[in-house]
Structure formats: structure tokens, C-alpha cells
Design a protein around this motif. Structure first.
Motif, PDB file in Angstrom:
ATOM      1  N   ALA A  43      -2.063  -7.783 -37.772  1.00 21.86           N
ATOM      2  CA  ALA A  43      -1.707  -6.576 -37.027  1.00 21.86           C
ATOM      3  C   ALA A  43      -0.199  -6.451 -36.887  1.00 21.86           C
ATOM      4  N   ALA A  44       0.486  -7.566 -36.602  1.00 22.06           N
ATOM      5  CA  ALA A  44       1.941  -7.536 -36.459  1.00 22.06           C
ATOM      6  C   ALA A  44       2.608  -7.191 -37.786  1.00 22.06           C
ATOM      7  N   GLU A  45       2.108  -7.785 -38.893  1.00 17.02           N
ATOM      8  CA  GLU A  45       2.666  -7.466 -40.204  1.00 17.02           C
ATOM      9  C   GLU A  45       2.461  -5.997 -40.543  1.00 17.02           C
ATOM     10  N   HIS A  46       1.274  -5.477 -40.237  1.00 18.40           N
ATOM     11  CA  HIS A  46       1.012  -4.062 -40.501  1.00 18.40           C
ATOM     12  C   HIS A  46       1.930  -3.172 -39.675  1.00 18.40           C
ATOM     13  N   ALA A  47       2.214  -3.582 -38.437  1.00 20.37           N
ATOM     14  CA  ALA A  47       3.108  -2.793 -37.586  1.00 20.37           C
ATOM     15  C   ALA A  47       4.510  -2.739 -38.192  1.00 20.37           C
ATOM     16  N   VAL A  48       4.994  -3.883 -38.659  1.00 23.36           N
ATOM     17  CA  VAL A  48       6.340  -3.930 -39.246  1.00 23.36           C
ATOM     18  C   VAL A  48       6.391  -3.145 -40.550  1.00 23.36           C
ATOM     19  N   TRP A 107       2.616 -11.386 -27.817  1.00 26.82           N
ATOM     20  CA  TRP A 107       2.380  -9.956 -28.022  1.00 26.82           C
ATOM     21  C   TRP A 107       1.291  -9.697 -29.057  1.00 26.82           C
ATOM     22  N   TRP A 108       1.106 -10.640 -30.015  1.00 26.72           N
ATOM     23  CA  TRP A 108       0.234 -10.352 -31.151  1.00 26.72           C
ATOM     24  C   TRP A 108      -0.770 -11.456 -31.491  1.00 26.72           C
ATOM     25  N   ARG A 109      -0.735 -12.564 -30.787  1.00 25.51           N
ATOM     26  CA  ARG A 109      -1.650 -13.666 -31.099  1.00 25.51           C
ATOM     27  C   ARG A 109      -2.800 -13.684 -30.107  1.00 25.51           C
ATOM     28  N   GLY A 110      -4.005 -13.869 -30.619  1.00 26.13           N
ATOM     29  CA  GLY A 110      -5.159 -13.966 -29.748  1.00 26.13           C
ATOM     30  C   GLY A 110      -6.154 -12.850 -29.993  1.00 26.13           C
ATOM     31  N   PRO A 114      -3.257  -8.901 -27.558  1.00 26.67           N
ATOM     32  CA  PRO A 114      -2.539  -8.517 -26.340  1.00 26.67           C
ATOM     33  C   PRO A 114      -1.958  -7.109 -26.447  1.00 26.67           C
ATOM     34  N   CYS A 115      -1.474  -6.754 -27.642  1.00 26.89           N
ATOM     35  CA  CYS A 115      -0.919  -5.413 -27.889  1.00 26.89           C
ATOM     36  C   CYS A 115      -1.609  -4.816 -29.106  1.00 26.89           C
ATOM     37  N   ALA A 116      -2.009  -3.581 -28.990  1.00 26.46           N
ATOM     38  CA  ALA A 116      -2.576  -2.885 -30.136  1.00 26.46           C
ATOM     39  C   ALA A 116      -1.498  -2.699 -31.197  1.00 26.46           C
ATOM     40  N   GLU A 117      -1.929  -2.454 -32.425  1.00 20.69           N
ATOM     41  CA  GLU A 117      -0.969  -2.301 -33.514  1.00 20.69           C
ATOM     42  C   GLU A 117       0.017  -1.164 -33.239  1.00 20.69           C
ATOM     43  N   ALA A 118      -0.466  -0.089 -32.637  1.00 18.91           N
ATOM     44  CA  ALA A 118       0.428   1.035 -32.326  1.00 18.91           C
ATOM     45  C   ALA A 118       1.511   0.604 -31.349  1.00 18.91           C
ATOM     46  N   GLU A 122       5.682   0.371 -31.757  1.00 20.11           N
ATOM     47  CA  GLU A 122       6.676   0.893 -30.812  1.00 20.11           C
ATOM     48  C   GLU A 122       7.719  -0.167 -30.475  1.00 20.11           C
ATOM     49  N   ILE A 123       7.275  -1.417 -30.331  1.00 21.75           N
ATOM     50  CA  ILE A 123       8.213  -2.506 -30.050  1.00 21.75           C
ATOM     51  C   ILE A 123       9.174  -2.688 -31.222  1.00 21.75           C
ATOM     52  N   VAL A 124       8.634  -2.654 -32.439  1.00 26.24           N
ATOM     53  CA  VAL A 124       9.477  -2.771 -33.633  1.00 26.24           C
ATOM     54  C   VAL A 124      10.502  -1.638 -33.673  1.00 26.24           C
TER      55      VAL A 124
END
Length: 228
Positions: A43-48, A107-110, A114-118, A122-124
Motif C-alpha cells: 500500500a505504501a509503495e502504491h501510494a508513492v 503508518w503503513w504496517r499491520g 493504520p492509514c488507508a492508501e489515500a 496525502e502524506i507523501v
């Protein structure tokens, strides 16, 4: 400062768009180098990757339009396009965003995330646009990616003139504290509604002086939040 990101209510959070449960911090990527970072979740990679691909596509279209219109090289708009079109520059920026997320696996593990991809996207975006704005302060004017104009010297040399102009006519929330010039004037005058004469009507010169003073305090508040 960057295009398309102005809003009547601007919130500056030292947690850099982190979830409210995250610890207070001031964090920009420590430079746009390509040092490896820890592996991220899918999810984090997809966000970036999604964020930078969207920027690349958008600015590629802008470049093609600029070429058709004969826009000059070296403009802020051209430089901004280069940041996303040039593979090397885009790769460096992408690596900086990955490092930023890697520092915060909470933010992204678990499962569930903890945070949706969207939200991760936004964080990125927040990290990246803050990085671009901060880097622009130290760049020669011909190399900047925005049209921001900075002070010539003194305490405001690193402050965008647009922030100083917008300060008295906008509402800001910095580190949880609200900054609102109009509301402050009402409090100071003891007027709880708009029927009484405002300072602008009583003394325009003093109103301008106080607006300038408010903008300077606002800039100091942002600087303190960012620990600059």
C-alpha cells in the motif's frame, strides 16, 4: 506556494500530515539522494508510485502544451515540469518520499492498515511539496520551481512574500493554534459583532501596520513549528 494548493484555511502541522496519534516531529527528507530505504508495504509503495506517476503525467501534458505555445526554458513552470519529467530527478524525489515513509512504519504496517492508501498518498504529497518549497529558498531564482518571491534580507529573507500578503486575509492553524487576523481585531477592539467600526475604518494606516505585524508573527510561528 505551489500551484493548485492554495486554500482559505491552511493548516501547518509539525507532524507533517501524520495521523493525530503520531508523535510531534518536524521531518523533511534529509536530501534528495538515492540512498536505499527499508522495504515498504504494498500500500505504501502504491501510494508513492501513484503520486509521482500522476505528477509525471500531469506535467508531461503541461510540457507539451508549453512547447506548442513556445514557452521559454528556465521559467519556474519549466523547472517544475523537469522535476517530474526527468527520470533522474523524479527518482531522487521518489526515494526521498520512500525514506520519509520508511521512518514511520506505524503508518503503513499491520492489518488493518493504520492509514488507508489515500491517506498515505496525502502524506507523501505533504512531505514532497514541503521539500520542494524549502529547497527553493536556497536555489538561485532561475532554478526555482515556483514563482514565489522572497525577502531581500533580514528576518524575512526566507519567507515567501505571498505568505506575508495572505496572512491577514486567511485563517491558519499552526501546531493546533489558530491564527486569524480578523478575529484578533474583533477581540482586541472588544467588538463581538460586525456593527462596530473596525480599525480599517478608523485608522487605515494603523490597520496596515498591524497587518504587517501579524504577518511577521505568523511567519515566526511557522518557523518555530518547523524548528528553523
Amino acid at each position: 506556494s505551489s500551484e493548485g494548493r492554495s486554500m482559505p484555511l491552511l493548516q501547518v502541522d509539525c507532524a507533517m500530515a501524520a495521523p493525530s496519534s503520531s508523535p510531534m516531529e518536524v521531518e523533511l527528507a534529509d536530501s534528495w539522494t538515492t540512498r536505499d530505504s527499508a522495504p515498504l508495504s504494498a500500500a505504501a509503495e502504491h501510494a508513492v508510485s501513484g503520486f509521482y506517476e500522476a505528477q509525471r503525467a500531469r506535467h508531461q501534458q503541461d510540457r507539451e502544451r508549453s512547447l506548442r505555445l513556445g514557452s521559454a526554458r528556465g521559467s519556474a513552470k519549466w523547472n517544475r515540469q523537469e522535476l517530474y519529467i526527468d527520470p533522474s530527478r523524479r527518482s531522487s524525489a521518489t526515494a526521498a518520499s520512500r525514506r520519509h515513509l520508511a521512518r514511520h512504519p506505524e503508518w503503513w504496517r499491520g492489518a488493518p492498515l493504520p492509514c488507508a492508501e489515500a491517506k498515505l498518498r496525502e502524506i507523501v504529497a505533504a512531505q514532497h511539496f514541503f521539500q520542494v518549497d524549502c529547497d527553493d529558498v536556497g536555489l538561485p531564482a532561475p532554478e526555482r520551481r515556483s514563482e514565489d518571491i522572497f525577502g531581500e534580507g533580514g528576518d524575512l529573507a526566507d519567507v515567501s512574500e505571498q505568505l506575508l500578503l495572505d496572512g491577514p486575509r486567511s485563517t491558519y492553524v499552526i501546531d493546533g493554534e489558530e491564527w486569524d487576523y480578523a478575529a484578533e481585531q474583533l477581540r482586541n477592539s472588544g467588538v463581538e459583532n460586525e456593527r462596530g467600526p473596525l480599525l480599517l475604518e478608523r485608522d487605515p494606516l494603523e490597520a496596515e501596520r498591524q497587518k504587517g505585524a501579524f504577518s511577521c508573527r505568523l511567519a515566526a510561528g511557522v518557523r518555530q513549528c518547523l524548528s528553523v
